[in-house]
Design an enzyme around this catalytic site. Structure first.
Site, mmCIF file in Angstrom:
data_model
loop_
_atom_site.group_PDB
_atom_site.id
_atom_site.type_symbol
_atom_site.label_atom_id
_atom_site.label_comp_id
_atom_site.label_asym_id
_atom_site.label_seq_id
_atom_site.Cartn_x
_atom_site.Cartn_y
_atom_site.Cartn_z
ATOM 1 N N SER A 22 33.948 47.238 23.160
ATOM 2 C CA SER A 22 32.964 48.220 22.674
ATOM 3 C C SER A 22 31.702 47.573 22.087
ATOM 4 O O SER A 22 31.104 48.120 21.160
ATOM 5 C CB SER A 22 33.594 49.162 21.646
ATOM 6 O OG SER A 22 34.656 49.881 22.218
ATOM 7 N N ASN A 38 31.144 41.633 31.956
ATOM 8 C CA ASN A 38 32.233 41.940 32.882
ATOM 9 C C ASN A 38 31.931 43.281 33.550
ATOM 10 O O ASN A 38 31.950 44.319 32.898
ATOM 11 C CB ASN A 38 33.554 42.013 32.099
ATOM 12 C CG ASN A 38 34.722 42.412 32.975
ATOM 13 O OD1 ASN A 38 34.629 42.360 34.202
ATOM 14 N ND2 ASN A 38 35.829 42.806 32.349
ATOM 15 N N HIS A 62 42.950 39.463 30.896
ATOM 16 C CA HIS A 62 42.173 40.632 30.448
ATOM 17 C C HIS A 62 43.107 41.826 30.227
ATOM 18 O O HIS A 62 44.092 42.006 30.949
ATOM 19 C CB HIS A 62 41.113 40.978 31.496
ATOM 20 C CG HIS A 62 40.134 41.993 31.006
ATOM 21 N ND1 HIS A 62 40.399 43.349 31.035
ATOM 22 C CD2 HIS A 62 38.905 41.855 30.442
ATOM 23 C CE1 HIS A 62 39.364 44.002 30.520
ATOM 24 N NE2 HIS A 62 38.448 43.111 30.151
ATOM 25 N N LYS A 76 33.714 44.732 35.739
ATOM 26 C CA LYS A 76 34.951 45.447 36.097
ATOM 27 C C LYS A 76 34.827 45.948 37.550
ATOM 28 O O LYS A 76 34.188 45.281 38.362
ATOM 29 C CB LYS A 76 35.217 46.576 35.120
ATOM 30 C CG LYS A 76 35.046 46.163 33.653
ATOM 31 C CD LYS A 76 35.495 47.235 32.718
ATOM 32 C CE LYS A 76 34.906 46.998 31.351
ATOM 33 N NZ LYS A 76 35.628 47.643 30.296
ATOM 34 N N GLU A 84 39.791 39.918 22.443
ATOM 35 C CA GLU A 84 39.524 41.281 22.905
ATOM 36 C C GLU A 84 40.682 42.185 22.470
ATOM 37 O O GLU A 84 41.688 42.296 23.201
ATOM 38 C CB GLU A 84 39.408 41.312 24.428
ATOM 39 C CG GLU A 84 38.226 40.552 24.976
ATOM 40 C CD GLU A 84 37.632 41.240 26.197
ATOM 41 O OE1 GLU A 84 36.441 41.521 26.179
ATOM 42 O OE2 GLU A 84 38.379 41.514 27.144
#
Ligand code: PEP
Length: 259
Positions: free
Chosen positions: A216, A10, A99, A12, A171
């Site tokens: 992470s 991703n 998300h 972002k 997540e």
């Protein structure tokens, strides 16, 4: 078991035409040897361009693209939005919904997620459904309860079969965009609990669904995560933005799975 190892990246709000060209030209040299699938989610603006570059480098069988978000509508007066129908029109196969960034910065809630899920299904695009708890919920030992509630949101509205051709991404909100130390055994337990819950409804779905972990993920922890039997892949944010780092990560995964 039909699950395929999947690495989702991703980007972002990062990326450029330069980065895309550089990324695809570098990865095209190695991706054909990989025994796992790669999905990249660049910013929406670049999807069509990246698709073009991927085809130019003959990598379309190896790299798929995902949207980072879609609107809840397919047409109309929704200035600034992008629809599932448009994604389908340009051949995009996946879209991330729910998300943490959307929940935290754009007030995405369970009813928005339901609408987005439904519209993706109607267009035949695979939802990458992010679920996960806040830090407070985590500290209160509510992780599984919260994940199941978010899964029930789908089951209660669309039935268990809606999880066919759906990817779940666990997540935890507290682990995204942070330098969190991840305990792979803890993540495995959460994934197992999610799979066991789905099994109560449908054995096949439970066995075949990809449950990704995101938050992470780094070169240091990726292998220990992927060694867990119920972690079917990862969703990587920051660590995938540096191309040479991401390629290193992919090579580590590939070497491990080729042995
Ligand atoms: C993400 O954005 O989905 C994510 C997992 O980010 P990061 O890897 O940077 O924590």
């Amino acid at each position: 078991m039909m699950r395929n190892l999947l690495i989702i990246s991703n980007w972002k709000l990062n990326g450029s035409k330069y980065l895309i060209k550089n990324f695809v030209s570098n990865i095209s040299l190695i991706v054909k040897n990989y025994n796992f699938s790669i999905v990249i989610a660049p910013p929406l603006l670049y999807l069509d361009y990246m698709q073009y570059i991927i085809q130019l480098y003959n990598c379309d069988n190896y790299i798929s693209l995902s949207a980072q978000n879609i609107d809840t509508n397919n047409y109309g007066s929704f200035t600034g939005e992008i629809s599932a129908k448009m994604l389908k029109d340009i051949g995009i196969k996946y879209a991330i919904i729910g998300h943490a960034d959307r929940k935290v910065f754009h007030n995405e809630n369970s009813s928005t997620i339901l609408k987005k899920f439904a519209i993706l299904k109607s267009e035949g695009i695979t939802p990458i459904l992010c679920i996960g708890e806040t830090k407070t919920e985590y500290q209160a030992n509510q992780t599984i309860v919260i994940c199941i509630k978010q899964i029930d949101n789908i089951i209660n509205n669309f039935g268990i079969l809606a999880f066919k051709n759906t990817i779940i991404a666990y997540e935890p909100i507290w682990a995204i965009n942070k330098k969190t130390v991840i305990n792979p055994i803890y993540i495995q337990d959460v994934h197992k609990a999610i799979r066991n819950y789905l099994m109560k409804y449908n054995d096949e779905i439970s066995k075949n669904i990809n449950i990704q972990y995101g938050g992470s993920v780094s070169n240091e922890n990726i292998l220990n995560l992927l060694k867990q039997p119920d972690i079917d892949g990862v969703l990587v944010g920051r660590a995938s933005l540096n191309i040479s780092n991401f390629i290193k990560m992919l090579n580590v995964v590939n070497n491990f799975y080729s042995c």
